[in-house]
Design a protein around this motif. Structure first.
Motif, PDB file in Angstrom:
ATOM      1  N   LYS A 179      33.393  42.386  53.606  1.00 24.58           N
ATOM      2  CA  LYS A 179      34.125  41.948  52.405  1.00 24.58           C
ATOM      3  C   LYS A 179      35.199  42.957  52.018  1.00 24.58           C
ATOM      4  O   LYS A 179      36.325  42.572  51.639  1.00 24.58           O
ATOM      5  CB  LYS A 179      33.137  41.734  51.242  1.00 24.58           C
ATOM      6  CG  LYS A 179      32.218  40.544  51.443  1.00 24.58           C
ATOM      7  CD  LYS A 179      31.493  40.149  50.179  1.00 24.58           C
ATOM      8  CE  LYS A 179      30.500  41.186  49.739  1.00 24.58           C
ATOM      9  NZ  LYS A 179      29.685  40.732  48.574  1.00 24.58           N
ATOM     10  N   GLU A 180      34.881  44.226  52.102  1.00 26.88           N
ATOM     11  CA  GLU A 180      35.863  45.250  51.755  1.00 26.88           C
ATOM     12  C   GLU A 180      37.031  45.239  52.733  1.00 26.88           C
ATOM     13  O   GLU A 180      38.197  45.384  52.327  1.00 26.88           O
ATOM     14  CB  GLU A 180      35.191  46.622  51.753  1.00 26.88           C
ATOM     15  CG  GLU A 180      36.143  47.777  51.445  1.00 26.88           C
ATOM     16  CD  GLU A 180      36.884  47.605  50.130  1.00 26.88           C
ATOM     17  OE1 GLU A 180      38.076  47.992  50.062  1.00 26.88           O
ATOM     18  OE2 GLU A 180      36.288  47.071  49.171  1.00 26.88           O
ATOM     19  N   ASN A 183      39.250  42.299  51.922  1.00 32.39           N
ATOM     20  CA  ASN A 183      40.064  42.621  50.742  1.00 32.39           C
ATOM     21  C   ASN A 183      41.225  43.538  51.109  1.00 32.39           C
ATOM     22  O   ASN A 183      42.347  43.366  50.622  1.00 32.39           O
ATOM     23  CB  ASN A 183      39.188  43.280  49.668  1.00 32.39           C
ATOM     24  CG  ASN A 183      38.538  42.272  48.743  1.00 32.39           C
ATOM     25  OD1 ASN A 183      39.180  41.318  48.294  1.00 32.39           O
ATOM     26  ND2 ASN A 183      37.266  42.466  48.453  1.00 32.39           N
ATOM     27  N   GLN A 184      40.956  44.508  51.961  1.00 36.20           N
ATOM     28  CA  GLN A 184      42.003  45.424  52.391  1.00 36.20           C
ATOM     29  C   GLN A 184      43.084  44.690  53.184  1.00 36.20           C
ATOM     30  O   GLN A 184      44.286  44.951  53.016  1.00 36.20           O
ATOM     31  CB  GLN A 184      41.407  46.535  53.257  1.00 36.20           C
ATOM     32  CG  GLN A 184      42.411  47.595  53.701  1.00 36.20           C
ATOM     33  CD  GLN A 184      43.029  48.331  52.514  1.00 36.20           C
ATOM     34  OE1 GLN A 184      42.326  48.752  51.605  1.00 36.20           O
ATOM     35  NE2 GLN A 184      44.350  48.478  52.524  1.00 36.20           N
ATOM     36  N   ARG A 187      45.265  42.911  50.770  1.00 34.23           N
ATOM     37  CA  ARG A 187      46.168  43.828  50.061  1.00 34.23           C
ATOM     38  C   ARG A 187      47.300  44.303  50.970  1.00 34.23           C
ATOM     39  O   ARG A 187      48.433  44.492  50.512  1.00 34.23           O
ATOM     40  CB  ARG A 187      45.370  45.025  49.528  1.00 34.23           C
ATOM     41  CG  ARG A 187      44.427  44.671  48.380  1.00 34.23           C
ATOM     42  CD  ARG A 187      43.898  45.922  47.701  1.00 34.23           C
ATOM     43  NE  ARG A 187      43.041  46.706  48.586  1.00 34.23           N
ATOM     44  CZ  ARG A 187      41.716  46.591  48.639  1.00 34.23           C
ATOM     45  NH1 ARG A 187      41.104  45.698  47.878  1.00 34.23           N
ATOM     46  NH2 ARG A 187      41.003  47.345  49.463  1.00 34.23           N
ATOM     47  N   HIS A 229      47.036  44.173  44.772  1.00 37.17           N
ATOM     48  CA  HIS A 229      45.845  43.472  44.314  1.00 37.17           C
ATOM     49  C   HIS A 229      46.206  42.144  43.666  1.00 37.17           C
ATOM     50  O   HIS A 229      45.493  41.146  43.858  1.00 37.17           O
ATOM     51  CB  HIS A 229      45.084  44.356  43.317  1.00 37.17           C
ATOM     52  CG  HIS A 229      43.874  43.688  42.737  1.00 37.17           C
ATOM     53  ND1 HIS A 229      42.691  43.567  43.434  1.00 37.17           N
ATOM     54  CD2 HIS A 229      43.669  43.082  41.529  1.00 37.17           C
ATOM     55  CE1 HIS A 229      41.807  42.930  42.686  1.00 37.17           C
ATOM     56  NE2 HIS A 229      42.371  42.626  41.527  1.00 37.17           N
ATOM     57  N   ALA A 232      46.999  39.672  46.439  1.00 40.01           N
ATOM     58  CA  ALA A 232      45.763  39.290  47.116  1.00 40.01           C
ATOM     59  C   ALA A 232      44.971  38.293  46.280  1.00 40.01           C
ATOM     60  O   ALA A 232      44.405  37.320  46.805  1.00 40.01           O
ATOM     61  CB  ALA A 232      44.921  40.526  47.404  1.00 40.01           C
ATOM     62  N   GLN A 233      44.922  38.521  44.971  1.00 38.44           N
ATOM     63  CA  GLN A 233      44.216  37.605  44.077  1.00 38.44           C
ATOM     64  C   GLN A 233      44.882  36.232  44.079  1.00 38.44           C
ATOM     65  O   GLN A 233      44.210  35.197  44.068  1.00 38.44           O
ATOM     66  CB  GLN A 233      44.182  38.176  42.658  1.00 38.44           C
ATOM     67  CG  GLN A 233      43.398  37.322  41.672  1.00 38.44           C
ATOM     68  CD  GLN A 233      43.457  37.871  40.256  1.00 38.44           C
ATOM     69  OE1 GLN A 233      44.348  38.632  39.924  1.00 38.44           O
ATOM     70  NE2 GLN A 233      42.509  37.468  39.430  1.00 38.44           N
TER      71      GLN A 233
END
Length: 277
Positions: A179-180, A183-184, A187, A229, A232-233
């Motif tokens: 998951k991290e 997310n990266q 971003r 961020h 990405a959101q």
């Protein structure tokens, strides 16, 4: 001692068709073969981790790795079934699925079972649940009668249980790192400059009728100050809108227009003149 008296029955026991019997035998043999293969070819954890890291660097997976929907006035987010399936694939020796055990058209519901099984460690998670043949709409609950609608409703409800079953048998550290990394990847935006990603996001949302000012109102800052961020959101929100998990109106409510704006600043009262001295 009184013995129970058997009650004769006129109904013959249900026969299993030849096709069903063959399928049952095939399924049993397939499960046995999977166990044997898992014992003979155990997973390589280092190779699984390396493949997971490579998969999570891909923009296509990262954009589908998270879900988002509204419930009870709040927003629920988390890792999606797409990420769960990919992690099960790279972890290896994992079987998962969704089975419709029984459909009752009289009561308008289906009995479903979702499962995930680590064949190598014999760790298994399953859940049996009832899916009503109904769909929530803005005008209330709608009864489903079309076979395709029922199938899609069962599949959508079952996907969430399959996701949780897969995550239940995978190591938590493996899932959290994935998951991290996703997310990266979101971003980073595939190496594109941030200004380009902001412009692309605005253009993408304009395609579904969401203007830049509505996005700025939601993020509470102009597009020139958006961060990695924020972009990405926005990607997660857009994908959730596409999948029907949330609506554009819920995520980006239209700004309210005041009475003065509607009347052009005219309230209908006569203008006052200054008192002569």
């Amino acid at each position: 001692m009184n013995q129970p008296i058997p009650i004769p029955s006129n109904s013959a026991p249900a026969r299993i068709g030849q096709g069903t019997a063959v399928e049952q035998s095939r399924a049993a043999a397939e499960v046995q073969a999977a166990v044997v293969v898992a014992q003979q070819c155990p997973r390589n954890i280092q190779a699984a981790v390396a493949e997971m890291r490579e998969s999570c660097k891909q923009q296509g997976l990262a954009e589908r790795a998270f879900f988002r929907y509204s419930r009870g006035g709040s927003t629920v987010t988390g890792a999606s079934v797409h990420l769960a399936r990919e992690l099960a694939r790279v972890w290896g020796n994992v079987q998962y699925g969704l089975v419709e055990m029984r459909r009752d058209d009289d009561y308008g519901q289906s009995e479903m079972q979702a499962f995930a099984w680590d064949v190598q460690t014999n760790s298994r998670n399953s859940s049996t649940f009832i899916v009503p043949h109904r769909r929530d709409t803005k005008n209330g609950s709608k009864q489903l009668t079309d076979m395709r609608d029922i199938y899609e409703n069962n599949a959508n409800n079952g996907a969430r249980r399959v996701r949780e079953a897969i995550f239940a048998i995978l190591p938590p550290w493996f899932v959290e790192e994935a998951k991290e990394l996703c997310n990266q990847t979101l971003r980073d935006g595939g190496g594109k400059p941030l200004a380009q990603r902001v412009a692309d996001a605005i253009k993408t949302f304009e395609g579904i009728g969401i203007t830049a000012d509505r996005i700025e109102n939601r993020l509470d800052r102009p597009s020139t100050k958006w961060t990695e961020h924020d972009v990405a959101q926005l990607i997660v929100i857009y994908k959730s809108i596409q999948r029907g998990e949330v609506t554009a109106e819920d995520e980006f409510p239209a700004p309210r227009v005041s009475a003065d704006e509607l009347t052009g600043g005219k309230t209908g009262k006569p203008a006052t003149t200054p008192t002569e001295q």
